[in-house]
Each structure stands twice: as C-alpha cells, then as structure tokens.
Scaffold this motif. Structure first.
Motif, PDB file in Angstrom:
ATOM      1  N   ARG A  74       0.597 -37.576  23.282  1.00  0.00           N
ATOM      2  CA  ARG A  74       0.338 -37.078  24.477  1.00  0.00           C
ATOM      3  C   ARG A  74      -0.837 -38.095  25.075  1.00  0.00           C
ATOM      4  NH1 ARG A  74       0.792 -31.867  23.178  1.00  0.00           N
ATOM      5  NH2 ARG A  74      -1.487 -31.676  22.801  1.00  0.00           N
ATOM      6  N   PHE A  75      -1.746 -38.296  24.443  1.00  0.00           N
ATOM      7  CA  PHE A  75      -2.871 -39.420  24.634  1.00  0.00           C
ATOM      8  C   PHE A  75      -2.353 -40.843  24.903  1.00  0.00           C
ATOM      9  CE2 PHE A  75      -5.659 -42.766  23.140  1.00  0.00           C
ATOM     10  CZ  PHE A  75      -6.608 -42.649  24.382  1.00  0.00           C
ATOM     11  N   THR A  76      -1.471 -41.306  24.049  1.00  0.00           N
ATOM     12  CA  THR A  76      -0.957 -42.624  24.103  1.00  0.00           C
ATOM     13  C   THR A  76       0.124 -42.646  25.196  1.00  0.00           C
ATOM     14  OG1 THR A  76       0.545 -42.143  22.375  1.00  0.00           O
ATOM     15  CG2 THR A  76      -1.191 -43.181  21.855  1.00  0.00           C
ATOM     16  N   ALA A  77       0.587 -41.459  25.426  1.00  0.00           N
ATOM     17  CA  ALA A  77       1.760 -41.530  26.761  1.00  0.00           C
ATOM     18  C   ALA A  77       0.734 -41.514  27.967  1.00  0.00           C
ATOM     19  CB  ALA A  77       2.368 -40.449  26.909  1.00  0.00           C
ATOM     20  N   GLY A  78      -0.029 -40.749  28.132  1.00  0.00           N
ATOM     21  CA  GLY A  78      -0.873 -40.791  29.174  1.00  0.00           C
ATOM     22  C   GLY A  78      -1.605 -42.016  29.679  1.00  0.00           C
ATOM     23  N   PHE A  79      -2.088 -42.642  28.347  1.00  0.00           N
ATOM     24  CA  PHE A  79      -2.678 -43.965  28.352  1.00  0.00           C
ATOM     25  C   PHE A  79      -1.781 -45.064  29.066  1.00  0.00           C
ATOM     26  CE2 PHE A  79      -4.412 -48.003  25.974  1.00  0.00           C
ATOM     27  CZ  PHE A  79      -5.467 -48.352  26.968  1.00  0.00           C
ATOM     28  N   ALA A  80      -0.331 -45.000  28.608  1.00  0.00           N
ATOM     29  CA  ALA A  80       0.456 -45.944  28.990  1.00  0.00           C
ATOM     30  C   ALA A  80       0.906 -45.661  30.518  1.00  0.00           C
ATOM     31  CB  ALA A  80       1.681 -45.831  28.081  1.00  0.00           C
ATOM     32  N   ARG A  81       0.743 -44.689  30.951  1.00  0.00           N
ATOM     33  CA  ARG A  81       1.106 -44.136  32.366  1.00  0.00           C
ATOM     34  C   ARG A  81      -0.246 -44.685  33.235  1.00  0.00           C
ATOM     35  NH1 ARG A  81       3.117 -39.284  30.357  1.00  0.00           N
ATOM     36  NH2 ARG A  81       1.101 -38.304  31.052  1.00  0.00           N
ATOM     37  N   LEU A  82      -1.246 -44.666  32.591  1.00  0.00           N
ATOM     38  CA  LEU A  82      -2.338 -45.241  33.214  1.00  0.00           C
ATOM     39  C   LEU A  82      -2.322 -46.760  33.448  1.00  0.00           C
ATOM     40  CD1 LEU A  82      -5.394 -44.998  34.641  1.00  0.00           C
ATOM     41  CD2 LEU A  82      -6.173 -45.350  32.367  1.00  0.00           C
ATOM     42  N   LEU A  83      -1.955 -47.399  32.294  1.00  0.00           N
ATOM     43  CA  LEU A  83      -1.941 -48.849  32.271  1.00  0.00           C
ATOM     44  C   LEU A  83      -0.755 -49.378  33.530  1.00  0.00           C
ATOM     45  CD1 LEU A  83      -2.240 -49.580  28.351  1.00  0.00           C
ATOM     46  CD2 LEU A  83      -3.697 -49.993  30.363  1.00  0.00           C
ATOM     47  N   ASP A  84       0.394 -48.441  33.539  1.00  0.00           N
ATOM     48  CA  ASP A  84       1.446 -48.694  34.241  1.00  0.00           C
ATOM     49  C   ASP A  84       0.883 -48.672  35.782  1.00  0.00           C
ATOM     50  OD1 ASP A  84       3.366 -49.137  32.596  1.00  0.00           O
ATOM     51  OD2 ASP A  84       4.106 -47.037  32.656  1.00  0.00           O
ATOM     52  N   TRP A  85       0.223 -47.741  35.998  1.00  0.00           N
ATOM     53  CA  TRP A  85      -0.492 -47.817  37.375  1.00  0.00           C
ATOM     54  C   TRP A  85      -1.381 -48.842  37.705  1.00  0.00           C
ATOM     55  CZ3 TRP A  85       1.878 -45.547  41.253  1.00  0.00           C
ATOM     56  CH2 TRP A  85       2.634 -44.397  41.360  1.00  0.00           C
ATOM     57  N   LEU A  86      -2.142 -49.158  36.600  1.00  0.00           N
ATOM     58  CA  LEU A  86      -2.925 -50.307  36.884  1.00  0.00           C
ATOM     59  C   LEU A  86      -2.540 -51.434  37.036  1.00  0.00           C
ATOM     60  CD1 LEU A  86      -5.957 -49.221  34.420  1.00  0.00           C
ATOM     61  CD2 LEU A  86      -6.359 -49.421  36.534  1.00  0.00           C
ATOM     62  N   LEU A  87      -1.297 -51.846  36.333  1.00  0.00           N
ATOM     63  CA  LEU A  87      -0.554 -53.083  36.486  1.00  0.00           C
ATOM     64  C   LEU A  87       0.069 -52.868  37.891  1.00  0.00           C
ATOM     65  CD1 LEU A  87       0.554 -55.330  34.918  1.00  0.00           C
ATOM     66  CD2 LEU A  87       2.523 -54.041  34.329  1.00  0.00           C
ATOM     67  N   ILE A  88       0.427 -52.015  38.377  1.00  0.00           N
ATOM     68  CA  ILE A  88       1.105 -51.738  39.834  1.00  0.00           C
ATOM     69  C   ILE A  88      -0.274 -52.217  40.779  1.00  0.00           C
ATOM     70  CG2 ILE A  88       1.801 -50.367  41.512  1.00  0.00           C
ATOM     71  CD1 ILE A  88       3.488 -48.869  39.413  1.00  0.00           C
ATOM     72  N   ALA A  89      -1.251 -51.719  40.610  1.00  0.00           N
ATOM     73  CA  ALA A  89      -2.397 -51.877  41.409  1.00  0.00           C
ATOM     74  C   ALA A  89      -3.093 -53.306  41.225  1.00  0.00           C
ATOM     75  CB  ALA A  89      -3.679 -50.851  41.039  1.00  0.00           C
ATOM     76  N   SER A  90      -2.878 -53.854  40.214  1.00  0.00           N
ATOM     77  CA  SER A  90      -3.504 -55.175  40.068  1.00  0.00           C
ATOM     78  C   SER A  90      -2.525 -56.294  40.658  1.00  0.00           C
ATOM     79  CB  SER A  90      -3.533 -55.881  38.794  1.00  0.00           C
ATOM     80  OG  SER A  90      -2.290 -55.630  37.810  1.00  0.00           O
ATOM     81  N   VAL A  91      -1.161 -55.924  40.849  1.00  0.00           N
ATOM     82  CA  VAL A  91      -0.192 -56.784  41.606  1.00  0.00           C
ATOM     83  C   VAL A  91      -0.554 -56.644  42.862  1.00  0.00           C
ATOM     84  CG1 VAL A  91       2.253 -57.164  42.118  1.00  0.00           C
ATOM     85  CG2 VAL A  91       1.454 -56.868  39.673  1.00  0.00           C
ATOM     86  N   ALA A  92      -0.694 -55.178  43.563  1.00  0.00           N
ATOM     87  CA  ALA A  92      -0.828 -54.994  44.947  1.00  0.00           C
ATOM     88  C   ALA A  92      -2.143 -55.782  45.413  1.00  0.00           C
ATOM     89  CB  ALA A  92      -1.016 -53.746  45.082  1.00  0.00           C
ATOM     90  N   VAL A  93      -3.354 -55.707  44.534  1.00  0.00           N
ATOM     91  CA  VAL A  93      -4.568 -56.292  44.905  1.00  0.00           C
ATOM     92  C   VAL A  93      -4.313 -57.738  44.896  1.00  0.00           C
ATOM     93  CG1 VAL A  93      -6.851 -56.783  44.055  1.00  0.00           C
ATOM     94  CG2 VAL A  93      -6.001 -54.461  44.079  1.00  0.00           C
ATOM     95  N   LEU A  94      -3.628 -58.508  44.007  1.00  0.00           N
ATOM     96  CA  LEU A  94      -3.499 -59.595  43.977  1.00  0.00           C
ATOM     97  C   LEU A  94      -2.797 -60.448  45.263  1.00  0.00           C
ATOM     98  CD1 LEU A  94      -3.876 -62.302  42.064  1.00  0.00           C
ATOM     99  CD2 LEU A  94      -1.356 -62.013  41.356  1.00  0.00           C
ATOM    100  N   ILE A  95      -2.033 -59.512  45.889  1.00  0.00           N
ATOM    101  CA  ILE A  95      -1.284 -60.105  47.085  1.00  0.00           C
ATOM    102  C   ILE A  95      -2.373 -60.435  47.860  1.00  0.00           C
ATOM    103  CG2 ILE A  95       0.074 -59.386  48.989  1.00  0.00           C
ATOM    104  CD1 ILE A  95       1.563 -57.804  46.529  1.00  0.00           C
TER     105      ILE A  95
END
Length: 167
Positions: free
Chosen positions: A10-31
């Motif tokens: 559960r921890f690693t799945a939650g951490f992976a979801r957090l990373l997915d959202w951070l990846l989306i945010a970083s692409v959005a911020v990069l724009i």
C-alpha cells in the motif's frame, strides 16, 4: 502475504501515485518558463527574463528523475526484451539479474548523489538564486526510490522462482 507485506505494498502504491502526480505537475510547471522564453524571443509582449532558462532546466531535471523513478516502479526502465518467452521461472531469473544491475546503479545514485548534494549545500544558482541542493538532491532521492521499488520486485521474482508460478 503478511500484514506487513500488504502495508508495504500500500505504501509503495501510494508513493507511486504521488510520483505520477508530481510528474504531471512538473510537466505543467515546465510549460510556464518555456512558454515565457519563446514569447519573449519572438515578440515584445514580455521582457526576456533570464531566470526562466534556469528554472526550466531545474524543473526538467526533476521531471527526468521522477520519470526514472516511475519507470523503475513500472519495470519499464532498464529492461530490454531480448529473449523469447522463457516461462515464469526463466523470466523471474532474468528479471533478478536486471534488478541487481539496476540496484548497482541505484547505490551509485545514492552514494554519489549524496556527495553531489553535499557539494551544493551552501551554493545558490547564478540567475534565480535558488539553493542548488534542491536540485542536486534529486539524484540520491531517485536512487532511494529505485531501491524501494526494486525491493518489492525482488520479493515478487523470488516468490516466482520458489513456486514456479507467475505472480
């Protein structure tokens, strides 16, 4: 699977979801800084800000590192399919070899990344005056995330080797 094993999953799945959202945010911020750079080069609508290049570079570094973390989690990073289907045990054994090599890279990232971050602890960037350790810490954190995700994959592949059945 034990209760501790389920909690870890559960921890690693939650951490992976957090990373997915951070990846989306970083692409959005990069724009934002990249768009500002483009508009300022070809029009006179906004002045040519110097800090946008540095910010874009820093966000790009984090985007790459977060993407590498997600890639290891999804077993899409450092894996190349060369052999035909080997069966569950063969696949698990081959995955373990790949994961040991990836673990070696992860340990290099943690060790060297820590030294890299120590080097930058009291330095600031030239243009945006951001603390450089905020950028450099991406390397050891990436290595630690790889170790976390590889641990989960090691357990899965060892279970397949022991039982002979795919997970």
């Amino acid at each position: 699977m034990t209760a501790a094993g389920r909690a870890w999953r559960r921890f690693t799945a939650g951490f992976a979801r957090l990373l997915d959202w951070l990846l989306i945010a970083s692409v959005a911020v990069l724009i934002v800084p990249v768009t500002m750079q483009i508009v300022s080069r070809y029009t006179d609508l906004i002045p040519p800000y110097i800090w946008t290049e540095e910010l874009a570079r820093f966000v790009f570094i984090w985007m790459i590192m977060i993407g590498a973390m997600v890639g290891v989690r999804e077993t899409a990073h450092f894996n190349v399919d060369v052999w035909h289907r080997l069966g569950p045990r063969g696949e698990a054994a081959l995955n373990l070899v790949t994961q040991v090599a990836t673990l070696a890279f992860a340990l290099v990232f943690v060790w060297s990344g820590t030294e890299f971050t120590r080097f930058a602890i009291y330095r600031i960037s030239e243009l945006a005056e951001l603390p450089l350790w905020v950028i450099h810490i991406a390397w050891p954190l990436t290595g630690l995330a790889w170790i976390v995700f590889l641990g989960e994959q090691f357990v899965d592949n060892l279970r397949v080797l022991a039982s002979g059945e795919a997970a």
